[in-house]
Design a protein around this motif. Sequence first.
Motif, PDB file in Angstrom:
ATOM      1  N   VAL A  84      -5.047  35.149 -20.324  1.00 14.21           N
ATOM      2  CA  VAL A  84      -5.251  34.038 -21.257  1.00 14.21           C
ATOM      3  C   VAL A  84      -6.440  34.304 -22.185  1.00 14.21           C
ATOM      4  O   VAL A  84      -6.468  33.826 -23.326  1.00 14.21           O
ATOM      5  CB  VAL A  84      -5.423  32.700 -20.498  1.00 14.21           C
ATOM      6  CG1 VAL A  84      -6.825  32.556 -19.907  1.00 14.21           C
ATOM      7  CG2 VAL A  84      -5.100  31.521 -21.404  1.00 14.21           C
ATOM      8  N   LYS A  85      -7.417  35.067 -21.716  1.00 15.73           N
ATOM      9  CA  LYS A  85      -8.551  35.412 -22.572  1.00 15.73           C
ATOM     10  C   LYS A  85      -8.088  36.215 -23.786  1.00 15.73           C
ATOM     11  O   LYS A  85      -8.540  35.985 -24.909  1.00 15.73           O
ATOM     12  CB  LYS A  85      -9.591  36.210 -21.788  1.00 15.73           C
ATOM     13  CG  LYS A  85     -10.313  35.435 -20.699  1.00 15.73           C
ATOM     14  CD  LYS A  85     -11.324  36.343 -20.011  1.00 15.73           C
ATOM     15  CE  LYS A  85     -12.023  35.647 -18.860  1.00 15.73           C
ATOM     16  NZ  LYS A  85     -12.993  36.543 -18.181  1.00 15.73           N
ATOM     17  N   GLU A  86      -7.192  37.166 -23.545  1.00 20.03           N
ATOM     18  CA  GLU A  86      -6.649  37.982 -24.630  1.00 20.03           C
ATOM     19  C   GLU A  86      -5.881  37.115 -25.628  1.00 20.03           C
ATOM     20  O   GLU A  86      -6.010  37.285 -26.843  1.00 20.03           O
ATOM     21  CB  GLU A  86      -5.707  39.045 -24.073  1.00 20.03           C
ATOM     22  CG  GLU A  86      -6.341  40.038 -23.123  1.00 20.03           C
ATOM     23  CD  GLU A  86      -5.301  40.991 -22.550  1.00 20.03           C
ATOM     24  OE1 GLU A  86      -4.212  41.117 -23.159  1.00 20.03           O
ATOM     25  OE2 GLU A  86      -5.562  41.589 -21.487  1.00 20.03           O
ATOM     26  N   ILE A  87      -5.099  36.214 -25.100  1.00 20.52           N
ATOM     27  CA  ILE A  87      -4.259  35.365 -25.959  1.00 20.52           C
ATOM     28  C   ILE A  87      -5.108  34.436 -26.810  1.00 20.52           C
ATOM     29  O   ILE A  87      -4.932  34.351 -28.034  1.00 20.52           O
ATOM     30  CB  ILE A  87      -3.273  34.548 -25.103  1.00 20.52           C
ATOM     31  CG1 ILE A  87      -2.311  35.483 -24.365  1.00 20.52           C
ATOM     32  CG2 ILE A  87      -2.509  33.550 -25.968  1.00 20.52           C
ATOM     33  CD1 ILE A  87      -1.468  34.798 -23.309  1.00 20.52           C
ATOM     34  N   GLU A  99     -13.564  30.661 -21.743  1.00 19.89           N
ATOM     35  CA  GLU A  99     -14.038  30.898 -20.381  1.00 19.89           C
ATOM     36  C   GLU A  99     -13.725  29.721 -19.467  1.00 19.89           C
ATOM     37  O   GLU A  99     -13.376  29.907 -18.291  1.00 19.89           O
ATOM     38  CB  GLU A  99     -15.542  31.171 -20.380  1.00 19.89           C
ATOM     39  CG  GLU A  99     -15.943  32.497 -21.004  1.00 19.89           C
ATOM     40  CD  GLU A  99     -15.406  33.706 -20.248  1.00 19.89           C
ATOM     41  OE1 GLU A  99     -15.180  33.589 -19.023  1.00 19.89           O
ATOM     42  OE2 GLU A  99     -15.207  34.752 -20.873  1.00 19.89           O
ATOM     43  N   ARG A 100     -13.826  28.520 -19.987  1.00 19.91           N
ATOM     44  CA  ARG A 100     -13.534  27.334 -19.177  1.00 19.91           C
ATOM     45  C   ARG A 100     -12.041  27.246 -18.853  1.00 19.91           C
ATOM     46  O   ARG A 100     -11.666  26.882 -17.737  1.00 19.91           O
ATOM     47  CB  ARG A 100     -14.007  26.076 -19.905  1.00 19.91           C
ATOM     48  CG  ARG A 100     -15.536  25.996 -19.988  1.00 19.91           C
ATOM     49  CD  ARG A 100     -15.960  24.953 -20.986  1.00 19.91           C
ATOM     50  NE  ARG A 100     -15.698  23.596 -20.517  1.00 19.91           N
ATOM     51  CZ  ARG A 100     -15.693  22.532 -21.323  1.00 19.91           C
ATOM     52  NH1 ARG A 100     -15.893  22.679 -22.624  1.00 19.91           N
ATOM     53  NH2 ARG A 100     -15.469  21.334 -20.819  1.00 19.91           N
ATOM     54  N   VAL A 101     -11.205  27.595 -19.816  1.00 22.46           N
ATOM     55  CA  VAL A 101      -9.767  27.627 -19.582  1.00 22.46           C
ATOM     56  C   VAL A 101      -9.439  28.684 -18.533  1.00 22.46           C
ATOM     57  O   VAL A 101      -8.705  28.436 -17.567  1.00 22.46           O
ATOM     58  CB  VAL A 101      -8.989  27.917 -20.884  1.00 22.46           C
ATOM     59  CG1 VAL A 101      -7.522  28.222 -20.594  1.00 22.46           C
ATOM     60  CG2 VAL A 101      -9.107  26.743 -21.844  1.00 22.46           C
ATOM     61  N   SER A 102      -9.991  29.872 -18.721  1.00 23.58           N
ATOM     62  CA  SER A 102      -9.754  30.976 -17.801  1.00 23.58           C
ATOM     63  C   SER A 102     -10.215  30.633 -16.384  1.00 23.58           C
ATOM     64  O   SER A 102      -9.517  30.905 -15.400  1.00 23.58           O
ATOM     65  CB  SER A 102     -10.482  32.232 -18.295  1.00 23.58           C
ATOM     66  OG  SER A 102     -10.388  33.277 -17.353  1.00 23.58           O
ATOM     67  N   GLY A 103     -11.379  30.024 -16.286  1.00 23.25           N
ATOM     68  CA  GLY A 103     -11.920  29.671 -14.973  1.00 23.25           C
ATOM     69  C   GLY A 103     -11.048  28.675 -14.236  1.00 23.25           C
ATOM     70  O   GLY A 103     -10.871  28.763 -13.016  1.00 23.25           O
TER      71      GLY A 103
END
Length: 217
Positions: A84-87, A99-103
């Motif tokens: 998701v970080k890449e996207i 970062e909050r989404v990824s976490g």
Amino acid sequence: MMVLDAPLWQKLEEEARKFYENAGSSHRLDHVKRVIALAEHIAQKEGADVDVVKVAALFHDIGRQKEKETQGKICHAAYGAEKVKEILAKYNLPQDFIERVSGAIRCHRFRSNERPKTLEAMVLFDADKLDALGAVGIGRAFLFAGEVGARLHNPEVDLEKTRPYSREDTAWREFKLKLSKIKDQMLTSEGKRLARERYRFMEEFFERLHKEVSGEM
């Protein structure tokens, strides 16, 4: 707070859609949409960042296919958290938001050793688990049982001695060994309330199923 406008949300939905096309019936885009609705509701009740929660819910299961391909060697939550970080980086979203989404995605899994620490992660965890309860939870349990070729019902069997993905991996087994524990794992006040309500419905359903299967009128 960052606001997701309609054009951006549509682009993100298109990004997510391709990851769910080949997912199992229990984890396709319809599951994701239900989790988004639940997550948004809980976020508003609990005062969480709705945008973080919505995006995390949209992408929370994008690693499912990779986990399936590797027969569980790759954790779908960990994979999704990195992917998701890449996207999101392609859309110039704030790094803190990403970062909050990824976490939140990283620790949404029921079996994960990483427990949610932020409010947004707790909301996603609860929303995802709630979709396994209630009427939808019953439907998903039978859908999965059908996928693995399980029987309709097996209350006469010692469920502790049965194997997953077998003929005895029924909806009843799923409820007793796994789903019945979810209500005690919820993290938010609203999540706990909804879980108790949905759990009661499931108990009543399986009580009725017991009677009908045994021939009680």
